[in-house]
Design a protein around this motif. Structure first.
Motif, PDB file in Angstrom:
ATOM      1  N   ASN A  14       0.863  -1.182   0.000  1.00 48.01           N
ATOM      2  CA  ASN A  14       0.000   0.000   0.000  1.00 48.01           C
ATOM      3  C   ASN A  14       0.902   1.237   0.000  1.00 48.01           C
ATOM      4  O   ASN A  14       1.422   1.642   1.042  1.00 48.01           O
ATOM      5  N   THR A  16       0.292   4.197  -0.053  1.00 46.67           N
ATOM      6  CA  THR A  16      -0.205   5.360   0.690  1.00 46.67           C
ATOM      7  C   THR A  16      -0.347   5.058   2.191  1.00 46.67           C
ATOM      8  O   THR A  16      -1.055   5.760   2.904  1.00 46.67           O
ATOM      9  N   VAL A  18       0.544   5.703   5.336  1.00 44.32           N
ATOM     10  CA  VAL A  18       1.329   6.729   6.028  1.00 44.32           C
ATOM     11  C   VAL A  18       1.791   6.266   7.414  1.00 44.32           C
ATOM     12  O   VAL A  18       2.822   6.737   7.909  1.00 44.32           O
ATOM     13  N   LEU A  48       0.681  13.187   1.434  1.00 44.63           N
ATOM     14  CA  LEU A  48      -0.539  12.376   1.363  1.00 44.63           C
ATOM     15  C   LEU A  48      -1.556  12.804   2.416  1.00 44.63           C
ATOM     16  O   LEU A  48      -2.760  12.845   2.146  1.00 44.63           O
ATOM     17  N   GLN A  49      -1.063  13.095   3.626  1.00 43.37           N
ATOM     18  CA  GLN A  49      -1.961  13.504   4.717  1.00 43.37           C
ATOM     19  C   GLN A  49      -1.342  14.695   5.457  1.00 43.37           C
ATOM     20  O   GLN A  49      -0.707  14.519   6.500  1.00 43.37           O
TER      21      GLN A  49
END
Length: 322
Positions: A14, A16, A18, A48-49
């Motif tokens: 994955n 993404t 985080v 991403l965040q």
């Protein structure tokens, strides 16, 4: 290695993830001592965040390494805004603020909150002593140093801090001596403990000065940025009749901490011993900028002006000021 493999595997599955990026960045920053890779990874996670409080804490920690203090403060303050109940960001913010001599009160406020919210964490009490000492409030710091030792009695670091505060804050040399010996008997004693023992040795004999000098040298090896170690080395070398070595140590000390007025006086004496009277005069003036009206500095300056530079009027003016 297993943890790093697990994080990297999760990120392969994955791209993404985080949380795995954060975990790996923390690992790279700590155990791997690779701040550049950690910064690249946590920067990608924040893309991403950008409003993830935990990522911002790690980012602030990363920025503490290259001394990008303003960026670190901004990241940690943003983390606190996103998660007002999060304690880690407040503690780390205090650590960053402590690096700035003008932000001692702000750092103190962070550590006071930490002690209130987690009073059983010895590190919070220890950090609070650091802020109080920065503000010149050593005596107030003693109870927190004592509490840290109560919570973790086998910590040489905490005992070394307690010894230092007992000596310089409470002026209790008997207790300071007992605590510093306990600290030095434990694994990995801090530079602070050797500095305390050096001071306690005194300067009444050549043997005491030589032993103190060795303690200061040990402190400097443990913590190369410990200004007190170089100040002490300079003082001992000066008293032992080695002005050149003293001058080198004092120059280092003043580069690390230009706020110690006595160091300028010792530096001036060493320069005078080398026949560098004009530079010695400048050193006295630097010390008087730090501590205006200091009697010892003014008297020493007056003697130099009168005896070596033959500037009687200026010497009298310095004595009048004293």
């Amino acid at each position: 290695d297993e943890a790093e493999t697990a994080y990297r595997r999760a990120m392969e599955l994955n791209a993404t993830d985080v949380l795995s990026m954060n975990g790996l960045a923390t690992l790279l920053l700590g155990e791997r001592e690779d701040p550049a890779s950690a910064r690249a990874l946590i920067t990608r996670a924040l893309e991403l965040q950008p409003n993830h409080a935990g990522l911002l804490i790690t980012y602030g920690n990363v920025l503490m390494r290259p001394e990008a203090w303003d960026e670190a403060i901004a990241a940690l303050e943003r983390s606190i805004d996103l998660d007002p109940d999060g304690l880690a960001a407040k503690v780390n913010l205090g650590i960053v603020l402590l690096q700035d001599p003008t932000k001692g009160e702000e750092a103190l406020a962070c550590f006071q909150v930490a002690v209130e919210e987690a009073p059983e964490d010895a590190s919070h009490h220890y950090l609070l002593t650091s802020a109080l000492r920065r503000l010149g409030r050593e005596k107030e710091a003693v109870p927190h140093a004592e509490r840290a030792v109560e919570l973790v009695p086998d910590s040489a670091t905490y005992r070394g801090r307690l010894a230092s505060l007992l000596l310089f804050g409470a002026h209790d040399s008997k207790r300071a001596r007992a605590e510093v010996e306990r600290a030095l008997a434990l694994p990995d004693p801090p530079a602070e403990a050797y500095v305390v023992r050096a001071v306690l040795r005194g300067d009444k004999s050549k043997g005491a000065l030589e032993s103190a000098l060795e303690d200061y040298r040990t402190a400097a090896r443990i913590e190369p940025t410990e200004a007190d170690a170089y100040r002490g080395m300079g003082f001992c070398q000066m008293r032992l009749g080695h002005p050149e070595e003293a001058l080198a140590a004092l120059t280092k000390a003043l580069a690390m901490d230009p706020s110690h007025a006595s160091s300028y006086g010792w530096q001036a004496q060493c320069l005078h011993a080398h026949g560098r009277s004009a530079e010695a005069l400048a050193a006295y003036d630097d010390g008087l900028e730090v501590l205006p009206g200091n009697l010892h500095l003014l008297q020493s300056k007056a003697l130099l002006l009168a005896r070596e530079l033959h500037r009687l009027d200026d010497a009298l003016a310095a004595l009048d000021e004293a």
